[in-house]
Write a protein that holds these residues in place. Structure first.
Motif, PDB file in Angstrom:
ATOM      1  N   TYR A   6       0.944  -0.992  -0.079  1.00 51.26           N
ATOM      2  CA  TYR A   6      -0.110  -0.192   0.011  1.00 51.26           C
ATOM      3  C   TYR A   6       0.840   1.220  -0.109  1.00 51.26           C
ATOM      4  N   CYS A   8       1.618   4.808   1.091  1.00 46.90           N
ATOM      5  CA  CYS A   8       1.446   5.941   2.200  1.00 46.90           C
ATOM      6  C   CYS A   8       0.926   7.156   1.673  1.00 46.90           C
ATOM      7  N   ASP A  25     -10.745  -4.979   0.548  1.00 51.07           N
ATOM      8  CA  ASP A  25     -10.249  -3.610   0.725  1.00 51.07           C
ATOM      9  C   ASP A  25     -11.092  -2.588   0.027  1.00 51.07           C
ATOM     10  N   CYS A  27     -10.578   1.313   0.615  1.00 46.22           N
ATOM     11  CA  CYS A  27      -9.837   2.650   0.665  1.00 46.22           C
ATOM     12  C   CYS A  27      -8.822   2.694   1.695  1.00 46.22           C
ATOM     13  N   VAL A  28      -7.676   3.431   1.316  1.00 49.83           N
ATOM     14  CA  VAL A  28      -6.626   3.850   2.292  1.00 49.83           C
ATOM     15  C   VAL A  28      -6.761   5.448   2.681  1.00 49.83           C
ATOM     16  N   THR A  29      -6.811   5.689   3.820  1.00 53.33           N
ATOM     17  CA  THR A  29      -6.995   7.262   4.296  1.00 53.33           C
ATOM     18  C   THR A  29      -6.091   7.529   5.348  1.00 53.33           C
ATOM     19  N   TYR A  71      -4.475   4.602   7.092  1.00 47.97           N
ATOM     20  CA  TYR A  71      -5.345   3.586   7.582  1.00 47.97           C
ATOM     21  C   TYR A  71      -6.094   2.850   6.327  1.00 47.97           C
ATOM     22  N   LEU A  72      -5.846   1.371   6.244  1.00 50.13           N
ATOM     23  CA  LEU A  72      -6.414   0.560   5.114  1.00 50.13           C
ATOM     24  C   LEU A  72      -7.777   0.196   5.990  1.00 50.13           C
ATOM     25  N   ASN A  73      -8.826   0.554   4.952  1.00 50.63           N
ATOM     26  CA  ASN A  73     -10.234   0.222   5.512  1.00 50.63           C
ATOM     27  C   ASN A  73     -10.850  -0.869   4.718  1.00 50.63           C
TER      28      ASN A  73
END
Length: 99
Positions: A6, A8, A25, A27-29, A71-73
């Motif tokens: 992922y 950053c 997965d 989203c990444v936030t 964070y990976l959501n």
């Protein structure tokens, strides 16, 4: 188990995670999503709603990483419906100060 990487959202460094090969997965936030529960990459994240990363740039020894948390959501369901991670339109911030 597979290694998944992922980016950053702050510095673009790659961070990796060894996990099951499933497509959950969302989203990444930069900030945690309201109502999501997180585990660190050393915890039992399979039962959590997401994973909390600290950017170390571990996938590329050329990159140091910024050390910030992101964070990976995962996709989350409630009552058989996918939970949206977006704010409802009625709660959106307004930036039209000239009105």
């Amino acid at each position: 188990m597979v290694e998944v990487t992922y980016y950053c959202p702050y510095c673009g460094a790659l961070t990796s995670l060894e996990r099951d090969a499933y497509m959950a997965d969302k989203c990444v936030t930069r900030e945690p999503l309201k109502g999501w529960s997180y585990e660190s990459t050393t915890g039992e994240y399979e039962d959590a709603d997401g994973v909390e990363f600290v950017c170390l740039g571990d996938a590329d020894p050329e990159q140091d990483g910024c050390g910030r948390t992101f964070y990976l959501n995962f996709v989350k369901f409630a009552d058989g419906e996918e939970v949206s991670h977006r704010m409802p339109d009625i709660d959106r911030p307004r930036f039209d100060f000239n009105v």
